[in-house]
Design an enzyme around this catalytic site. Structure first.
Site, PDB file in Angstrom:
ATOM      1  N   HIS A 289      -7.311  -6.018  -0.054  1.00 15.30           N
ATOM      2  CA  HIS A 289      -6.233  -5.038   0.111  1.00 15.30           C
ATOM      3  C   HIS A 289      -5.182  -5.502   1.107  1.00 15.30           C
ATOM      4  O   HIS A 289      -4.085  -4.947   1.147  1.00 15.30           O
ATOM      5  CB  HIS A 289      -6.818  -3.687   0.553  1.00 15.30           C
TER       6      HIS A 289
ATOM      7  N   SER B 180       0.822  -1.205   0.000  1.00 13.18           N
ATOM      8  CA  SER B 180       0.000   0.000   0.000  1.00 13.18           C
ATOM      9  C   SER B 180       0.864   1.268   0.000  1.00 13.18           C
ATOM     10  O   SER B 180       1.744   1.431  -0.836  1.00 13.18           O
ATOM     11  CB  SER B 180      -0.966  -0.049   1.194  1.00 13.18           C
TER      12      SER B 180
ATOM     13  N   ASP C   4      -8.866  -6.229  -4.429  1.00 11.29           N
ATOM     14  CA  ASP C   4      -8.591  -5.032  -3.628  1.00 11.29           C
ATOM     15  C   ASP C   4      -9.676  -3.998  -3.930  1.00 11.29           C
ATOM     16  O   ASP C   4      -9.886  -3.623  -5.082  1.00 11.29           O
ATOM     17  CB  ASP C   4      -7.205  -4.488  -3.996  1.00 11.29           C
TER      18      ASP C   4
END
EC number: 3.1.1.-
Length: 265
Positions: free
Chosen positions: A241, A84, A213
């Site tokens: 995610h 991320s 995601d």
């Protein structure tokens, strides 16, 4: 006896999370005989920095930069794995320590280029998400009024619906107690100078697409890949995610494959 096939992994977490994010993957990599360091960025995990003390991207990434700086020539090159927002931290680290990094793995991570400002890929995504979709996530301004910075805290409802929808419910319940306020990597925090071709741009990059995601959706991950093509693209089906929770075995298997292919220590 020294394991000549041992690789060294450095794991970087995403916003509001910490090194604990990687516990399942870290354990599997260590069982396979590798050396693994999961770093707490500033104001994350057990790092005691207060979020208001973070004024620059370097401040936020200080623990990562200090760790890489401490590695000697005998340690060999590392495989950096970023999740991320950690992708921007990985790019910053590569700009300073390209010679110490065998490859960067972007695990559904923001992957900057070497043309635009560091925050470009994050801010592009931010503009595409309606405010109401952030649900109970909060965002607060801090710093100087004429040069505002922002920190965020991911809300439980947002995490359940958008981040951990394929992950074990019991894991999410623990995560809710561990997340902390973290700075957002905006242009004001990261600056407008792009990462360099000779630093970050020279390091081998691999992108792992997470197909389910709901934050960095697959189309957006594919856009980042086309914007700054990596050496290789892999994918994990049914991964949300947080693939280190929803698909830890698959993540570990791909990391071992990458290590064997790109790290020749």
């Amino acid at each position: 006896m020294e394991n000549k096939n041992q690789k060294r992994f450095v794991l970087i977490h995403g916003v509001c999370h910490g090194a604990w994010t990687w516990d399942k993957v870290k354990t599997q990599l260590e069982v396979a005989g590798h050396c693994v360091t999961a770093v707490d960025l500033a104001a994350s995990g057990i790092n005691m920095t207060k979020v208001e003390e973070i004024q620059t991207l370097n401040d936020y990434c200080k623990p990562l930069l200090e760790f890489l700086s401490s590695l000697g020539s005998d340690d060999g090159k590392v495989i950096v794995v970023a999740h991320s927002m950690g992708g921007i931290s990985a790019a910053l680290a590569a700009d300073s320590f390209a010679c110490k990094i065998a490859a960067i793995v972007f695990l559904t991570a923001f992957m900057p280029d070497t043309i635009n400002p560091p925050a470009y890929v994050y801010e592009k995504l931010l503009r595409s998400i309606p405010q109401e979709e952030w649900l109970d996530t909060t965002c607060v301004n801090y710093g100087k009024p004429d040069f505002p910075l922002q920190y965020t805290l991911l809300g439980p409802k947002f995490m359940a619906k958008k981040m951990y929808q394929n992950s074990p419910v019991q894991d999410l319940e623990v995560v809710k107690t561990l997340v902390r306020e973290n700075p957002l990597v905006t242009n004001n925090l990261a600056g407008t100078r792009s990462f360099s071709e000779e630093g970050y741009g020279s390091v081998t990059r691999i992108y792992i697409v997470c197909r389910e995601d709901l934050v960095e959706v697959e189309d957006y991950q594919r856009w980042m890949i086309s914007n700054f093509p990596p050496k290789e693209v892999m994918e994990i089906k049914c991964a949300d995610h947080m693939p280190m929770f929803s698909k830890p075995q698959e993540v570990c298997a791909l990391l071992l494959e990458i290590a064997n292919k790109y790290c020749k220590n």
